[in-house]
Each structure stands twice: as C-alpha cells, then as structure tokens.
Design an enzyme around this catalytic site. Structure first.
Site, short mmCIF file in Angstrom:
data_model
loop_
_atom_site.label_atom_id
_atom_site.label_comp_id
_atom_site.label_asym_id
_atom_site.label_seq_id
_atom_site.Cartn_x
_atom_site.Cartn_y
_atom_site.Cartn_z
N LYS A 52 30.05 24.24 47.93
CA LYS A 52 30.55 23.46 49.07
C LYS A 52 31.84 24.07 49.64
O LYS A 52 32.01 24.19 50.85
CB LYS A 52 30.77 22.01 48.66
N GLN A 96 32.74 14.48 43.43
CA GLN A 96 31.53 15.02 42.81
C GLN A 96 31.07 14.12 41.67
O GLN A 96 31.82 13.82 40.76
CB GLN A 96 31.78 16.44 42.30
N ASP A 119 29.91 11.81 52.21
CA ASP A 119 28.74 11.75 51.32
C ASP A 119 27.83 10.59 51.70
O ASP A 119 26.68 10.52 51.26
CB ASP A 119 29.18 11.60 49.86
#
Length: 295
Positions: A52, A96, A119
């Site tokens: 990412k 994460q 997200d």
C-alpha cells in the site's frame, strides 16, 4: 475463458490517479495523504502495508506508516487514531487488521473519522452504502466492482451467488451487485457455512464471488458453463518447494474451474491488486472532498 487481470486493471487505475495527482500538484493544491497503522509484525500484514505504501508513492501520494509494538495498549492506539483524525493534512486512515486480541477491532474502526475511513468499515459508511448514499465502500468489494466495470462484464438481470457473508467482503459486495447501478442490477443469493444445497445454488449462478477463506473450496461441479468467477480467497498453504515455505491459493480450484468459465480471476494477481487500487481511489476522493466513492 478470459483472465480478469487485477494487476493490469490496478495499474491502469493507478496511472489515472497519478495523472490526477500531478494536476493537483501543478495547480498548487494538496495531494492525497494516507496514514497506515501497523500493530505487531504479522508477516502477511507487513506485506500488505508495504504494498500500500509503495502504491502511494507510485501515484504521487504522501503516506505515513505508524508502527506499534504488539503490546500497545488499546487506549494508546485509540489516542493515535484521534490525533490522525485531527490532522488536517491526513486524508485517509487505515488500521491494518487483524489486531492483537487485547484490542477491540470494532472500537478501533468506530474511532476513525468516517470522512477519513478509506477502508470503508465505519458503521456510518456501511449504513450509507446500504441506503445507496455516497459512501466509502470497503476496498475489496469496491475493487471487484471496478474490475467488472473495466471488463464490461454484463451484470443486469444476472444471478450472482456470493459465498461468504463477512462484513468486509461478502455482505457489502452482495449489496453493491443488487443495486440499480452498472455494474449491478443482479439477483443476488448470499450463501454461507449454514447454506444447504450450496453446490446446487452455485450451479445456477451467472456470477460467483468466492469469499469463504477455504482453499480450493469451489470445484468444477459447482460451476456452470460460461460463468464469471471472482476468487477473493488468499489462503497460505504449506509448500516446501517455496523459499517462504508456503504458497497462495484461492477459494477456487482454478485448474479445473477455469476451463468452464467465461471470465475468472487468478490468485494471486486478481482481486488483491484491485483492493489496493480501490483504497487509493477512496483516498483520492477523501482528499478532494468527496465523502464517498460510488453513488
């Protein structure tokens, strides 16, 4: 049979984003800034976050990676998220997952400012998505929709079977496929571990989204001729011939299913790169002031 090449599509999306960011920069405007939080040293999480961060650099984004020890207290982690919420230079925040067991993931997600929740997991974004309002869509379902759009896969009136009802993939992608959009307008069957006659239901599907987390779960006898198969699974299976000691396998038994398909995603190189591309699009939209990705 045609491969749905997520790597190729994601590179096209990143190239478009890089052009748009260069235009922002040339106009003296702020470029997107993604802040990622990594707790502990889970090898898979390390790989995902590194990918990412690298993709941010390729598109001209700024990125910040905050690393914390696995023993970090829940309060300290929440405090760090609040600081990012208050930082006007940060457009998108991702934490994460998975997190250590002593940290409440739901509380962490709920603490992220919904306007920076790239997200797409915050209840406010999920609620807006369900209502058909502009929202940040969870990155993997959004990536799947972008891939179907890129390849002009016909979806209107088609029967889509989603295997797996997780809040991260299965449930949101079932909602997106059923909406009055293109791609969309499918008749959707959402299946899961308690579904009876699963193979029979799958054989009726024009489109199968496999997101159950079990390697080689979908076999040729579950797929009708000409179906479109999207494999979301990224399962690590032991392989002594590999330096890492494992290899990645999808939820679909690719070698036997692929010959029956009109389109199919590989693993790796299918949905994975699209997830990152979707995350980058969400971050770009957050930067320019859009409170969502799709209508």
């Amino acid at each position: 049979m045609q491969i749905l090449d997520g790597k190729l599509v994601s590179e096209a999306i990143k190239a478009q984003l890089a052009t748009q960011v260069a235009e922002l920069k040339a106009a003296g405007k702020k470029v997107p800034h993604l802040a990622a939080i990594l707790v502990g040293n889970n090898p898979a999480s390390e790989t995902y976050v590194a990918s990412k961060v690298k993709s941010c650099a390729e598109c001209g984004y700024n990125s910040t990676l905050l690393r914390f020890d696995e023993q970090i207290s829940e309060k300290h982690l929440l405090d760090q998220i609040i600081l990012l919420n208050e930082n006007a230079d940060v457009d998108g925040i991702l934490v994460q997952l998975p997190l250590p067991k002593h940290i409440n993931e739901e509380l962490v997600i709920n603490t992220i400012d919904p306007s920076k929740d790239v997200d797409g997991f915050h209840p406010m974004n999920v609620g807006k998505m369900v209502s058909g309002l502009p929202a940040f869509i969870p990155a993997t379902p959004y990536g799947i929709m972008l891939m179907l759009e890129h390849y002009n896969i016909p979806t209107a009136g088609k029967h889509a079977v989603v295997i797996g009802r997780s809040h991260i993939v299965g449930t949101p992608v079932s909602i997106l496929l059923s909406r009055n959009t293109n791609p969309g307008n499918c008749t959707v069957t959402l299946t899961h571990s308690r579904t009876q006659n699963l193979a029979e239901i799958c054989r009726q599907a024009d489109i199968i989204i496999a997101a159950i987390g079990k390697p080689d779960f979908v076999t040729a006898d579950m797929v009708k001729e000409g179906a479109v198969v999207v494999d979301v699974g990224i399962n690590r299976v032991e392989d002594a011939t590999k330096k890492s000691g494992f290899r990645l396998k999808g939820d679909v038994k690719f070698d036997e299913v692929a010959p029956k398909c009109s389109f199919i995603t590989p693993v790796p190189g299918g949905v994975g790169p699209m997830t990152i591309a979707a995350l980058l699009k969400n971050t770009y939209h957050a930067n320019i002031g859009l409170k969502g990705s799709m209508n």
